[in-house]
Every structure is written in C-alpha cells, then in structure tokens.
Scaffold this active site. Structure first.
Site, PDB file in Angstrom:
ATOM      1  CG  ASP A  29      -4.206  -9.610  -3.381  1.00 21.63           C
ATOM      2  OD1 ASP A  29      -4.130  -8.440  -3.830  1.00 21.63           O
ATOM      3  OD2 ASP A  29      -4.543 -10.579  -4.083  1.00 21.63           O
ATOM      4  CG  ASN A  77       3.098  -3.300  -5.507  1.00 22.12           C
ATOM      5  OD1 ASN A  77       3.113  -3.664  -4.329  1.00 22.12           O
ATOM      6  ND2 ASN A  77       2.332  -3.907  -6.416  1.00 22.12           N
TER       7      ASN A  77
HETATM    8  C1  FPP Z   1      -2.401  -5.333  -2.506  1.00 24.47           C
HETATM    9  O1  FPP Z   1      -3.756  -5.066  -2.750  1.00 24.47           O
HETATM   10  C2  FPP Z   1      -1.880  -4.397  -1.499  1.00 24.47           C
HETATM   11  C3  FPP Z   1      -0.879  -3.522  -1.727  1.00 24.47           C
HETATM   12  C4  FPP Z   1      -0.162  -3.420  -3.002  1.00 24.47           C
HETATM   13  C5  FPP Z   1      -0.454  -2.558  -0.694  1.00 24.47           C
HETATM   14  C6  FPP Z   1      -0.567  -2.992   0.729  1.00 24.47           C
HETATM   15  C7  FPP Z   1      -0.529  -1.784   1.597  1.00 24.47           C
HETATM   16  C8  FPP Z   1      -1.227  -1.609   2.745  1.00 24.47           C
HETATM   17  C9  FPP Z   1      -1.975  -2.666   3.391  1.00 24.47           C
HETATM   18  C10 FPP Z   1      -1.292  -0.291   3.453  1.00 24.47           C
HETATM   19  C11 FPP Z   1      -0.029   0.335   3.834  1.00 24.47           C
HETATM   20  C12 FPP Z   1       0.923  -0.554   4.536  1.00 24.47           C
HETATM   21  C13 FPP Z   1       1.315  -0.407   5.808  1.00 24.47           C
HETATM   22  C14 FPP Z   1       2.362  -1.304   6.374  1.00 24.47           C
HETATM   23  C15 FPP Z   1       0.772   0.622   6.687  1.00 24.47           C
HETATM   24  P1  FPP Z   1      -4.200  -4.627  -4.207  1.00 24.47           P
HETATM   25  O2  FPP Z   1      -4.252  -3.158  -4.255  1.00 24.47           O
HETATM   26  O3  FPP Z   1      -3.302  -5.273  -5.222  1.00 24.47           O
HETATM   27  O4  FPP Z   1      -5.632  -5.232  -4.275  1.00 24.47           O
HETATM   28  P2  FPP Z   1      -6.424  -5.712  -5.569  1.00 24.47           P
HETATM   29  O5  FPP Z   1      -5.800  -7.007  -5.982  1.00 24.47           O
HETATM   30  O6  FPP Z   1      -7.804  -5.878  -5.038  1.00 24.47           O
HETATM   31  O7  FPP Z   1      -6.314  -4.634  -6.599  1.00 24.47           O
END
Ligand code: FPP
Length: 263
Positions: A29, A77
């Site tokens: 996250d 998502n």
């Molecule tokens: C949550 O952070 C993260 C995600 C929804 C996506 C995770 C994806 C990656 C780490 C990159 C791609 C994956 C791989 C396996 C290469 P958020 O966007 O919800 O953060 P926030 O809470 O700060 O908005």
C-alpha cells in the site's frame, strides 16, 4: 581482501539464522500517496513500487522464504479510474517480461491467484507463459494476487463445494476445513505465517481472509515504493519476536506442546 559486512548484511544474516516465516503475504500500500507527495502522477508510484517488488523478492529468495504472496491488484481495484487501471496492467505486463529471466534463473516458481479470466490478454499471455515455464522451479513460489479478493475466493470455494455436493461427490456433512482449503486459490501453498501491510494503514482489505486466521500481522510505516531491504528485514525481525500461540497459553507454547492449526 573482502570488505566488512554492512549493518544491512549483518541484520540479514541474523534474520536468516533465527528462522524465517515460510509464507509471507504483503499488502503493498501507499504507491499513490508516495507519488502525490512528490508531485508525480499516481502511476509513477506504482512504477517505483515495481522496483520494491523486485528487491523484496530477491531478499525473500536469499533468506529462504518458501512462498511470497503479493497483493498487486484487488477485485475492487477495477473500480479505480480507467487510466490508472490501464497503467497498472501495463506495468504488470512489463514486469512479467522484464523479470522473466531473473525468475527462471533463480529457481522461482511464478504463480497467480485471483479471477485471472478478468485480466486483459496482454497480461494473461505473459503470465501464463511464465507460470508454465517456471512450474518445475523449487526455490520459492512468488504468487501474484491479481484481481484477487478474499471474499470472492471464499464464495467461489463455497460454490465449488455445493456443485460437488449436487453431483453427489461430496456429502454436506463431509465439508470441513481441509475440504474448503482445497478449493481456495492458495491450495498447495504453505500456511500463511506473516502478513505485512505498508504505508501505516492497519486493515486487511480483503486479502487472504481465510489464510490469515493465525498469521502474525506487521504494519510498516514506509509506503510501498520506499519499502526496501532494511524495511523488509525489520518486519521479519518483528515477526521473530512474536509468540504464536494458536489459541493456547504461553506456558503451553514454551513447553513445546502447541499443535498448530493448518492455517
Ligand atoms: C496500493 O497503493 C497498490 C496497488 C493498488 C497496486 C500495487 C502494484 C504495484 C506495486 C506495481 C505493480 C505490481 C507488480 C507485481 C509488478 P495505492 O495506490 O492504493 O496507494 P494509496 O493508498 O497511497 O493511494
């Protein structure tokens, strides 16, 4: 002459010697906030997060973790802005292509859990290819949770059990924990020992709901793009300080009589 070990190397050695969890799940996250704090678009946070995926996978493999499950994209998502969803899918495709050689060279089995049919073909094709080509690898299972939801997984398992019962292959009275686990996407993975969530939030967000019943939970302050080797080692060290009791007493645990539940 070799240089002396750095503090990180010493910590890594210490963590390894104390015994690492067999199965670690990570809720990655904080990508969006990391980017926004730097005046960047959210996708740049996800991109930097891919580097954390690479680094944490390497350390987990070096330490001898058997299974690493990463929450890369939840069932929920899909409701994000279309541009962000498309950007994340593109990052996944890039990751599967760029990391292919390293995964194969390091004896890692790449797998995925979730509603994989919902993924676009340009992700599904490199994913399936790598799953197939790495199927015989034995060093570590790297499982990507993609279009994954714990409730969705449990509903699916219940449906499969009901269908088996209707076909006469299973008596309702025979449904037990083992039967249900067999119908989860995580079937075959070791019990989930540790769940890490980055970025300071303390929620499980539909991640491995069944499997986390007796997992240790560790919440790290670093947002995922900043979560690198030292932060991961600190979480493992925290796990090693915990006493896992599985509903029994501390005295029983210290006496070595705890019978761990399957999950
Ligand atoms: C949550 O952070 C993260 C995600 C929804 C996506 C995770 C994806 C990656 C780490 C990159 C791609 C994956 C791989 C396996 C290469 P958020 O966007 O919800 O953060 P926030 O809470 O700060 O908005």
């Amino acid at each position: 002459m070799s240089s002396p070990a750095s503090p990180d190397e010493l910590l890594e050695q210490q963590v390894k010697e104390r015994g690492v969890p067999r199965h670690v799940g990570i809720i990655m996250d904080g990508n969006g906030r990391w980017a926004e704090e730097r005046g960047l678009v959210r996708l740049e946070g996800h991109r930097e997060g891919s580097s954390s995926v690479r680094e944490v996978t390497r350390v987990a493999r070096r330490l001898g973790v058997s299974a690493l499950t990463l929450y890369a994209f939840s069932s929920q998502n899909w409701a994000r802005p279309a541009e962000e969803v498309a950007g994340l899918m593109e990052l996944l495709r890039e990751y599967l292509e760029k990391e292919r050689a390293e995964i194969l060279d390091n004896n890692i089995r790449l797998d995925a859990i979730g509603e994989l049919d919902r993924l676009p073909r340009y992700v599904r094709a490199p994913l399936d290819r790598l799953r197939e080509d790495s199927a015989g690898n034995t060093g570590m299972v790297l499982s990507l949770a993609l279009s994954y939801g714990g409730r969705e997984e449990l509903v699916r398992a219940a449906r499969l059990l009901a269908e088996a019962a209707v076909r006469g292959e299973l008596k309702p009275a025979a449904v037990n924990e083992e039967q249900l686990e067999r119908h989860l996407w995580t079937n075959g993975l070791p019990p989930l020992d540790l769940v890490i969530r980055t970025s300071g939030e303390q929620r499980i967000s539909n991640f491995l709901l069944w499997q986390a019943a007796y997992s240790e939970l560790v919440f790290a302050e670093e947002p995922w793009p900043a979560f690198r080797t030292p932060a991961f080692l600190a979480c493992l060290a925290e796990y090693q300080r915990r006493e896992r009791r599985y509903g029994q007493t501390s005295a029983q645990v210290r006496g070595g009589v705890v019978d761990p539940t399957p999950s």
